[in-house]
Design an enzyme around this catalytic site. Structure first.
Site, mmCIF file in Angstrom:
data_model
loop_
_atom_site.group_PDB
_atom_site.id
_atom_site.type_symbol
_atom_site.label_atom_id
_atom_site.label_comp_id
_atom_site.label_asym_id
_atom_site.label_seq_id
_atom_site.Cartn_x
_atom_site.Cartn_y
_atom_site.Cartn_z
ATOM 1 N N SER A 18 13.020 35.516 -49.707
ATOM 2 C CA SER A 18 11.674 35.833 -49.242
ATOM 3 C C SER A 18 10.883 34.605 -48.797
ATOM 4 O O SER A 18 9.972 34.720 -47.971
ATOM 5 C CB SER A 18 10.895 36.549 -50.349
ATOM 6 O OG SER A 18 10.817 35.748 -51.514
ATOM 7 N N ASP A 188 2.030 32.410 -57.703
ATOM 8 C CA ASP A 188 2.865 33.197 -58.623
ATOM 9 C C ASP A 188 4.055 32.400 -59.155
ATOM 10 O O ASP A 188 4.884 32.933 -59.888
ATOM 11 C CB ASP A 188 3.336 34.489 -57.962
ATOM 12 C CG ASP A 188 4.372 34.277 -56.856
ATOM 13 O OD1 ASP A 188 4.672 33.096 -56.517
ATOM 14 O OD2 ASP A 188 4.893 35.283 -56.323
ATOM 15 N N HIS A 191 6.499 32.070 -54.778
ATOM 16 C CA HIS A 191 6.213 32.226 -53.351
ATOM 17 C C HIS A 191 5.115 31.245 -52.932
ATOM 18 O O HIS A 191 3.999 31.317 -53.453
ATOM 19 C CB HIS A 191 5.792 33.657 -53.046
ATOM 20 C CG HIS A 191 6.839 34.664 -53.375
ATOM 21 N ND1 HIS A 191 6.871 35.328 -54.588
ATOM 22 C CD2 HIS A 191 7.923 35.082 -52.676
ATOM 23 C CE1 HIS A 191 7.919 36.136 -54.614
ATOM 24 N NE2 HIS A 191 8.574 35.997 -53.469
#
Length: 214
Positions: A18, A188, A191
């Site tokens: 991601s 977080d 990310h």
């Protein structure tokens, strides 16, 4: 003077999870997402517009090394990349704790090495390896370190073994966190924020020799 390692008319692939994906439009094969891959490619083209570089982003959120392996033919080899920027590993660590589904260090680095060999043998690809990272923002993220640290060290060894360009993201972010809180770089713990992505993009540009043109 051109100090960059990247040559005219080459193809550059960014692949991983991601952190590379960053919400790219999967229906548009040329979309570079909204993160470091987009920033690095845009800045590189602004510095070397005459080089006619082709860029691809093939990050997919949640991917582990085994997922990258399963799509290596279509998302890597078929694109015939001259350079492959690869960032994967944090999900391999995370799944140990939230499923649990362990990817051993031997499986992880063995698969990683095999993918690199395939691309090198098939396409003559060279690699820019980015080590995974995690911030200790809570107990869950702290728990990742036991699994992630050996994988980070294995990637460092693999980069040296293969003569690849290497970017120490875990070390870089540890240094950055001494200058500003976690929230500035990756709220977080996994990310990156826009500033975190920009830091990675700057490190990438520096690693390929492009910042010398600034």
């Amino acid at each position: 003077m051109d100090h960059s390692m990247i040559q005219a008319n080459q193809t550059l692939l960014f692949i991983g999870d991601s952190i590379t994906d960053t919400g790219r439009d999967f229906s548009n094969p040329d979309d570079m997402g909204k993160g470091f891959a987009f920033m690095a490619s845009a800045l590189y083209s602004s510095l070397y517009p005459e080089k006619n570089i082709r860029y691809y982003n093939r990050g997919i959120g949640g991917n582990r090394i085994r997922d990258v392996r399963d799509r290596w033919q279509t998302d890597c080899l078929d694109l015939k990349p001259d350079w492959i920027t690869m960032l994967v590993g944090v999900n391999d660590a995370a799944r140990r704790y939230d499923q649990p589904d362990i990817t051993t260090v031997d499986e992880f680095i063995g698969t990683y090495r095999s993918l690199m060999k395939q691309a090198s043998d098939t396409c003559g690809s060279r690699f820019i390896l980015l080590e995974p990272f995690v911030f200790p923002v809570n107990d869950v993220r702290r728990s990742y370190r036991e699994d992630l640290d050996p994988k980070i060290h294995a990637i460092r060894d693999l980069a040296q073994e293969t003569g690849s360009v290497f970017i120490s993201l875990d070390g870089m972010f540890a240094e950055a966190r001494a200058q500003a809180p976690n929230e500035v770089w990756a709220p977080d713990g996994v990310h990156p924020s826009p500033a975190g992505h920009a830091l990675i993009a700057r490190a990438w540009l520096n690693a390929v020799g492009a910042l010398k043109r600034f």
